[in-house]
Write a protein that holds these residues in place. Structure first.
Motif, PDB file in Angstrom:
ATOM      1  N   ALA A  79       0.740  13.498  24.469  1.00  0.00           N
ATOM      2  CA  ALA A  79       1.014  12.150  24.961  1.00  0.00           C
ATOM      3  C   ALA A  79       1.998  11.404  24.069  1.00  0.00           C
ATOM      4  O   ALA A  79       2.800  10.593  24.540  1.00  0.00           O
ATOM      5  CB  ALA A  79      -0.289  11.361  25.068  1.00  0.00           C
ATOM      6  N   ALA A  80       1.936  11.671  22.760  1.00  0.00           N
ATOM      7  CA  ALA A  80       2.724  10.887  21.802  1.00  0.00           C
ATOM      8  C   ALA A  80       4.216  11.144  21.930  1.00  0.00           C
ATOM      9  O   ALA A  80       5.021  10.218  21.757  1.00  0.00           O
ATOM     10  CB  ALA A  80       2.277  11.194  20.376  1.00  0.00           C
ATOM     11  N   GLY A  81       4.617  12.381  22.201  1.00  0.00           N
ATOM     12  CA  GLY A  81       6.034  12.709  22.248  1.00  0.00           C
ATOM     13  C   GLY A  81       6.810  11.894  23.266  1.00  0.00           C
ATOM     14  O   GLY A  81       7.757  11.177  22.907  1.00  0.00           O
ATOM     15  N   PRO A  82       6.440  11.974  24.555  1.00  0.00           N
ATOM     16  CA  PRO A  82       7.152  11.156  25.541  1.00  0.00           C
ATOM     17  C   PRO A  82       7.068   9.667  25.244  1.00  0.00           C
ATOM     18  O   PRO A  82       8.030   8.929  25.478  1.00  0.00           O
ATOM     19  CB  PRO A  82       6.422  11.501  26.854  1.00  0.00           C
ATOM     20  N   LEU A  83       5.914   9.212  24.700  1.00  0.00           N
ATOM     21  CA  LEU A  83       5.775   7.794  24.380  1.00  0.00           C
ATOM     22  C   LEU A  83       6.728   7.391  23.246  1.00  0.00           C
ATOM     23  O   LEU A  83       7.367   6.336  23.300  1.00  0.00           O
ATOM     24  CB  LEU A  83       4.326   7.496  23.986  1.00  0.00           C
ATOM     25  N   ALA A  84       6.831   8.245  22.213  1.00  0.00           N
ATOM     26  CA  ALA A  84       7.730   7.944  21.089  1.00  0.00           C
ATOM     27  C   ALA A  84       9.186   7.981  21.519  1.00  0.00           C
ATOM     28  O   ALA A  84      10.016   7.244  20.975  1.00  0.00           O
ATOM     29  CB  ALA A  84       7.502   8.947  19.953  1.00  0.00           C
ATOM     30  N   ASP A  85       9.535   8.829  22.490  1.00  0.00           N
ATOM     31  CA  ASP A  85      10.902   8.865  23.002  1.00  0.00           C
ATOM     32  C   ASP A  85      11.199   7.662  23.899  1.00  0.00           C
ATOM     33  O   ASP A  85      12.358   7.374  24.178  1.00  0.00           O
ATOM     34  CB  ASP A  85      11.142  10.159  23.789  1.00  0.00           C
ATOM     35  N   ARG A  86      10.140   6.957  24.332  1.00  0.00           N
ATOM     36  CA  ARG A  86      10.334   5.810  25.220  1.00  0.00           C
ATOM     37  C   ARG A  86      10.237   4.481  24.480  1.00  0.00           C
ATOM     38  O   ARG A  86      11.072   3.587  24.678  1.00  0.00           O
ATOM     39  CB  ARG A  86       9.285   5.853  26.345  1.00  0.00           C
ATOM     40  N   MET A 131       1.330  13.369  13.837  1.00  0.00           N
ATOM     41  CA  MET A 131       2.074  14.493  13.274  1.00  0.00           C
ATOM     42  C   MET A 131       3.468  14.660  13.872  1.00  0.00           C
ATOM     43  O   MET A 131       4.463  14.682  13.136  1.00  0.00           O
ATOM     44  CB  MET A 131       1.255  15.775  13.396  1.00  0.00           C
ATOM     45  N   PRO A 132       3.626  14.781  15.202  1.00  0.00           N
ATOM     46  CA  PRO A 132       4.991  14.959  15.728  1.00  0.00           C
ATOM     47  C   PRO A 132       5.876  13.747  15.506  1.00  0.00           C
ATOM     48  O   PRO A 132       7.083  13.883  15.302  1.00  0.00           O
ATOM     49  CB  PRO A 132       4.763  15.217  17.224  1.00  0.00           C
ATOM     50  N   GLY A 386       9.880  17.195  22.379  1.00  0.00           N
ATOM     51  CA  GLY A 386       9.940  18.625  22.071  1.00  0.00           C
ATOM     52  C   GLY A 386       9.029  18.991  20.921  1.00  0.00           C
ATOM     53  O   GLY A 386       8.255  19.962  20.993  1.00  0.00           O
ATOM     54  N   VAL A 387       9.087  18.202  19.836  1.00  0.00           N
ATOM     55  CA  VAL A 387       8.219  18.466  18.693  1.00  0.00           C
ATOM     56  C   VAL A 387       6.760  18.296  19.082  1.00  0.00           C
ATOM     57  O   VAL A 387       5.904  19.128  18.742  1.00  0.00           O
ATOM     58  CB  VAL A 387       8.576  17.515  17.523  1.00  0.00           C
ATOM     59  N   ALA A 388       6.444  17.217  19.790  1.00  0.00           N
ATOM     60  CA  ALA A 388       5.058  16.910  20.133  1.00  0.00           C
ATOM     61  C   ALA A 388       4.440  17.979  21.021  1.00  0.00           C
ATOM     62  O   ALA A 388       3.277  18.352  20.839  1.00  0.00           O
ATOM     63  CB  ALA A 388       4.987  15.551  20.821  1.00  0.00           C
TER      64      ALA A 388
END
Length: 457
Positions: A79-86, A131-132, A386-388
């Motif tokens: 969940a964190a990856g797309p949220l951090a990219d947004r 972490m990601p 990608g990392v997440a």
């Protein structure tokens, strides 16, 4: 309003500057976030004997508590990856670290397995999200010439946290009970979240792909290079010649990136099967092999201690040689050492301790480098995603490793047999990482004819 007179590539600018106090601050804060994760991972294993004694529960019942946090970690990472990219790397990092602290404090008040399991799952959501986001943020502020050693040094926080968690648990549990360990694991992240919120800048690369952020980027870059002026700049985030359009997750799963994505998922999944089986069950394996409690704890602590040193060395090697081949070599060496450890359980204590230290050194460095490697193969718009997703999918391997260890012990497997088995997935993970380099070479080969055609058209 003045029109921009020059275009400034944010990453190229960072690559050309010295490593500033601002970047040291980012590295330190992300290191502390990873230390909170490592503390939590070690502490939960050490409180299990106390829980068994106080609550009168069976060992296998607490296996689900261990796995609940790991499951939360996987979901949190996805969940964190797309949220951090947004919404931004910093925002997600603050929320995730605060989540770790709040739910760890809540877990200290649990009185039943069910309640503890729920709070451990919620704590895992924060651990997985931190972490990601930390890897992405550190990678985007690290100059290319030292990126490997910077990111790997930051990830060393995990191993340092494990060492601290083990040492703290050994003192706290006899003096203040097992709840004190969870309280310590909650207060620390709350303080770290406050520090990140106050002192951490947002990723300049993230801001560079958004509108209306010129002033924020200029202030951040001014902290890195106070002598520079940015009044008439147009900031951009370089994609190294790779197009990056569309939603972040769609890009990660697109035809162009899917082969490397699947290989990275497989590599990290297999790595965490091995790593978490050993981290969670190594003390029990050695106890069953005839070690007393103190010797088992001492030998087990050498594993993450070796990881701290190995991770920094591997990062340094990644900056000076090909990163992919460095990681692949670490896996091959790790597979060999895992196999040798299994055949040396009854050997002299000093010799066996050295083997465990070396095994932790190469296996941990391979795992941490693999978690950092995706930041090199995805563009800014999809980097956190990608990392997440590599970390999130890989964390299902951590859950599988925890369960597999319990099943093998139930079936009566000895330490020698378990270590011998784990050499195979370690070697397969190295093969998957090496295959990513083939995908990257193939992608670059496809770009060159297209670029040439454009130049001659």
């Amino acid at each position: 309003m003045n029109q921009p007179t020059r275009t400034l590539d944010v990453q190229s600018f960072i690559d050309g500057e010295r490593f500033s106090p601002c970047q040291w601050l980012i590295l330190t804060l992300c290191f502390l976030a990873f230390a909170a994760d490592g503390f939590d991972n070690a502490a939960i294993g050490y409180i299990v004997p106390a829980l068994i004694r106080d609550w009168g529960v069976a060992r296998d019942a607490l296996g689900s508590v261990m796995s609940a946090a790991l499951l939360g970690v996987g979901i949190g990472a996805l969940a964190a990856g797309p949220l951090a990219d947004r919404v931004g790397r910093k925002t997600v990092l603050v929320l995730s670290i605060a989540c770790i602290g709040v739910w760890s404090l809540a877990a200290a008040q649990a009185h039943t397995i069910g309640v503890l399991l729920m709070f451990r799952f919620l704590t895992g959501l924060g651990l997985g999200a931190a972490m990601p986001t930390g890897i992405t943020l550190t990678s985007e502020y690290a100059p290319e010439r030292i990126r490997g050693v910077v990111v790997n040094s930051m990830i060393c926080g995990f191993s340092c946290g494990m060492v601290i968690g083990g040492a703290a648990s050994a003192w706290l549990i006899p003096h203040a009970g097992w709840k004190s360990v969870l309280i310590a694991g909650g207060v620390g992240p709350c303080l770290i979240a406050l520090l990140v919120a106050v002192a951490m800048p947002e990723s300049a690369q993230f801001l560079a792909v958004r509108q209306g952020t010129h002033a924020r980027i200029a202030r951040i870059l001014k902290r890195i290079a106070p002598q520079q002026q940015f009044d008439n700049c147009r900031f951009v985030a370089s994609q190294r010649g790779e197009p990056a359009r569309g939603a972040a997750l769609a890009l990660v799963l697109s035809r162009r990136y899917l082969p490397r994505t699947l290989l990275l998922w497989a590599a990290y999944f297999l790595t965490l099967v091995v790593y978490y089986l050993l981290v969670n069950w190594m003390p029990t394996l050695f106890h069953d092999a005839g070690f007393d409690a103190s010797r088992s704890a001492l030998v087990t602590s050498l594993f993450p201690l070796g990881g701290v040193i190995g991770t920094v060395i591997t990062g340094w090697l990644m900056d000076r040689f090909d990163a992919n081949r460095t990681i692949t070599f670490a896996y091959v060496l790790a597979a060999l050492l895992v196999f040798i450890v299994g055949r040396s359980v009854g050997s002299a204590p000093v010799f066996f301790g050295v083997l465990i230290f070396l095994c932790g050194m190469v296996l941990t460095s391979a795992a941490t480098s693999t978690s950092a490697y995706p930041a090199r193969v995805y563009p800014t718009q999809a980097r956190a995603t990608g990392v997440a997703w590599v970390l999130g999918v890989g964390r299902t391997g951590a859950v599988a490793g925890a369960f597999l260890g319990g099943e093998l012990l139930t079936l009566g497997w000895r330490a020698a047999d378990v270590f011998g088995l784990l050499a195979a997935p370690t070697l397969l993970a190295g093969g998957a990482v090496y295959a990513v380099s083939i995908c990257l070479s193939h992608a670059r080969g496809e770009e060159e004819p297209t670029t040439a055609a454009v130049k001659h058209s």
